[in-house]
Scaffold this active site. Sequence first.
Site, mmCIF file in Angstrom:
data_model
loop_
_atom_site.group_PDB
_atom_site.id
_atom_site.type_symbol
_atom_site.label_atom_id
_atom_site.label_comp_id
_atom_site.label_asym_id
_atom_site.label_seq_id
_atom_site.Cartn_x
_atom_site.Cartn_y
_atom_site.Cartn_z
ATOM 1 N N TYR A 58 -46.255 -96.652 32.683
ATOM 2 C CA TYR A 58 -45.204 -95.832 32.090
ATOM 3 C C TYR A 58 -45.550 -94.355 32.291
ATOM 4 O O TYR A 58 -46.708 -93.999 32.509
ATOM 5 C CB TYR A 58 -45.059 -96.140 30.601
ATOM 6 C CG TYR A 58 -44.654 -97.568 30.326
ATOM 7 C CD1 TYR A 58 -43.353 -97.994 30.546
ATOM 8 C CD2 TYR A 58 -45.581 -98.502 29.852
ATOM 9 C CE1 TYR A 58 -42.975 -99.307 30.307
ATOM 10 C CE2 TYR A 58 -45.219 -99.813 29.608
ATOM 11 C CZ TYR A 58 -43.914 -100.216 29.837
ATOM 12 O OH TYR A 58 -43.550 -101.515 29.608
ATOM 13 N N HIS A 59 -44.545 -93.487 32.182
ATOM 14 C CA HIS A 59 -44.746 -92.079 32.481
ATOM 15 C C HIS A 59 -44.000 -91.202 31.478
ATOM 16 O O HIS A 59 -42.937 -91.578 30.975
ATOM 17 C CB HIS A 59 -44.248 -91.768 33.889
ATOM 18 C CG HIS A 59 -44.872 -92.633 34.943
ATOM 19 N ND1 HIS A 59 -46.102 -92.373 35.490
ATOM 20 C CD2 HIS A 59 -44.437 -93.790 35.520
ATOM 21 C CE1 HIS A 59 -46.402 -93.314 36.374
ATOM 22 N NE2 HIS A 59 -45.408 -94.184 36.407
ATOM 23 N N GLU B 278 -41.617 -85.365 31.709
ATOM 24 C CA GLU B 278 -41.693 -84.430 32.830
ATOM 25 C C GLU B 278 -42.008 -85.148 34.139
ATOM 26 O O GLU B 278 -41.497 -84.786 35.199
ATOM 27 C CB GLU B 278 -42.735 -83.345 32.543
ATOM 28 C CG GLU B 278 -42.296 -82.332 31.495
ATOM 29 C CD GLU B 278 -41.083 -81.514 31.940
ATOM 30 O OE1 GLU B 278 -40.805 -81.459 33.158
ATOM 31 O OE2 GLU B 278 -40.411 -80.940 31.065
ATOM 32 N N HIS C 18 -32.901 -95.222 22.765
ATOM 33 C CA HIS C 18 -33.899 -95.352 21.707
ATOM 34 C C HIS C 18 -35.268 -95.032 22.295
ATOM 35 O O HIS C 18 -35.703 -95.658 23.261
ATOM 36 C CB HIS C 18 -33.873 -96.762 21.110
ATOM 37 C CG HIS C 18 -32.655 -97.020 20.272
ATOM 38 N ND1 HIS C 18 -32.067 -98.266 20.167
ATOM 39 C CD2 HIS C 18 -31.929 -96.184 19.489
ATOM 40 C CE1 HIS C 18 -31.023 -98.184 19.358
ATOM 41 N NE2 HIS C 18 -30.917 -96.931 18.938
ATOM 42 N N GLU D 125 -38.288 -97.496 23.383
ATOM 43 C CA GLU D 125 -37.995 -98.616 24.271
ATOM 44 C C GLU D 125 -38.328 -98.245 25.715
ATOM 45 O O GLU D 125 -37.469 -98.141 26.585
ATOM 46 C CB GLU D 125 -36.532 -99.035 24.077
ATOM 47 C CG GLU D 125 -36.278 -99.514 22.655
ATOM 48 C CD GLU D 125 -34.811 -99.749 22.327
ATOM 49 O OE1 GLU D 125 -33.964 -99.687 23.243
ATOM 50 O OE2 GLU D 125 -34.501 -99.986 21.144
ATOM 51 N N HIS E 107 -31.702 -101.454 26.828
ATOM 52 C CA HIS E 107 -32.523 -101.405 25.619
ATOM 53 C C HIS E 107 -33.643 -102.445 25.720
ATOM 54 O O HIS E 107 -33.670 -103.270 26.624
ATOM 55 C CB HIS E 107 -31.679 -101.712 24.381
ATOM 56 C CG HIS E 107 -30.708 -100.638 24.006
ATOM 57 N ND1 HIS E 107 -30.984 -99.660 23.090
ATOM 58 C CD2 HIS E 107 -29.441 -100.387 24.446
ATOM 59 C CE1 HIS E 107 -29.938 -98.845 22.972
ATOM 60 N NE2 HIS E 107 -28.990 -99.280 23.784
ATOM 61 N N GLU F 129 -30.494 -106.048 26.356
ATOM 62 C CA GLU F 129 -31.794 -106.018 25.698
ATOM 63 C C GLU F 129 -32.792 -106.738 26.610
ATOM 64 O O GLU F 129 -32.656 -107.936 26.863
ATOM 65 C CB GLU F 129 -31.728 -106.711 24.333
ATOM 66 C CG GLU F 129 -30.782 -106.050 23.340
ATOM 67 C CD GLU F 129 -31.399 -104.844 22.645
ATOM 68 O OE1 GLU F 129 -32.586 -104.563 22.900
ATOM 69 O OE2 GLU F 129 -30.702 -104.194 21.852
#
Length: 518
Positions: free
Chosen positions: A203-204, A207, A266, A269, A392, A473
């Site tokens: 994940y990042h 920016e 959200h 998530e 989501h 979802e």
Amino acid sequence: MKNQNTNLLVLTTAVLLSTTTLAFLVDSHSGKQVNFHFPFTSNALAFNHCRRQQKVSDSPELEGHVLVRFNAKKHADIDLSLSANDRSIYFAAIDEPVDILLSQLDVWSESKDKTDVLARFSKEQYDIFKHAMIQKSVLPGLGQDWELVDADLRESVRQESAIVNAQESISLGHCLIGTRSADLINKQVKPSRVDFTTWFGNYHPHEAIKEFYMQLAEDYEDLVTFIPSIGITAEGRDIFAVKITAREEDGSIREKPQIWWQGLQHAREWASGSTVQYLTYHLLSKYGKKEKITSLLQHAEFVIVPIMNIDGYDYTWKSNRLWRKNRRHLGLGTYGVDLNRNWNDHFGQGGFSNIPWSETYRGPFAASEPEVRALAEFFGAQKRVVGAIDFHTYSQLVLRPMGWSTDEAPHEKEHKYVGDKIVEAIKGVNGKDYVSERTIELYQMMGSAADWFYGEEATKANNGRPVYSYAIELRPNGSARYKGFLLPPEEIVPLGEEIAEAMEFFADYVVKHPLEPK
């Protein structure tokens, strides 16, 4: 993820010399140092190219928080210590005691009859809840009326954060080893903002994701239009977007049916954001190589908002991994509106909370939040949208309109057909079972994006044409214990693969069979 025996190489430091770079990794099991050398003629340039990304904090706001699975319907009489004045102000419009109880908690999943609810409790809430259950002589345990699923949620988040941070360090090491600054200086290799070969291993932060899209716009300039800002968040950040389509032979872009994707409404998530990134890269990297993708980009335009809730997402990295809402300051130390209860479609008619500190706080009025207004205005400016997906996590559901009424939507038959086909396409990749259903069959919800895209306001803005609209979802399913929002990075790619297959069907079908007004 607790007690997980991971063997990660963590990049701890690098020493820059004038002609050589010495870096070393430390094996987290043995503690042994592994040295490696690689030549650079300009280390400053290399490190600018391979700059380290932001690390995830250890979420101090979650200290003392726990996850509990319990029978909310049976124990709806538990009072989580709101004053009588608070009850008269905030709960006057709520009829069911179970809804009063759940509106005070961060509900992660719930059965339709509310006999099986997974929720996050603060330390104070849990102390009250546990005392009430003891007074009832109801003991915790698997299969009982209540069960303590995670006694230290902050530690669980810490462990996920450690994996994310360690993977970032490894990616930095790969970048340093693989980058030849002499080539960069001689312009034999154009510096890239991101390493696409390792991007989907983790994940990042915001920016970095923005740079990911900017790099794609440079690498695929004939396909991508990067839009720096479609609006400003509550804290003053630009909400960026991209459009993807094939140009005509003369370089022009003709008007085509449009597909809308958005992620991270959200904040916590994260997998919704990584999935939108995967879909974007899938379209671009397969163009000219896969016939279906090539045809799609020749006959449709994709409008993508990668991070709707930028303020909240940034906050999940810096302060609280499980933050959900935006970051509007509501006064008295309270922050945040649930953006997916704030859209101007049957706003405030149920399925929300009017408690400012609630996770589902709807906001003071419809479209009160700058993020919602920005996306609604940007959507309205497109005029040719035929399908929209709001991504989501979690529960593995494909939800179609409507969430505000038990009546069937005018295009229920068409929506159900496409929703069921999306489920089939997902299952065909990795065998994951999703459920296709109307939102109201899961729970009542007003003011959602998916209902707005199909509703009157959006239809009017879209030249009177209704839109196939879904909230998807993603992984894991609703039976997941505490890992729901903490999807391991190694699942980013398989999740992306199965959703990409489904979205190829979705885009192709809705472009060829658009909804007609009824």
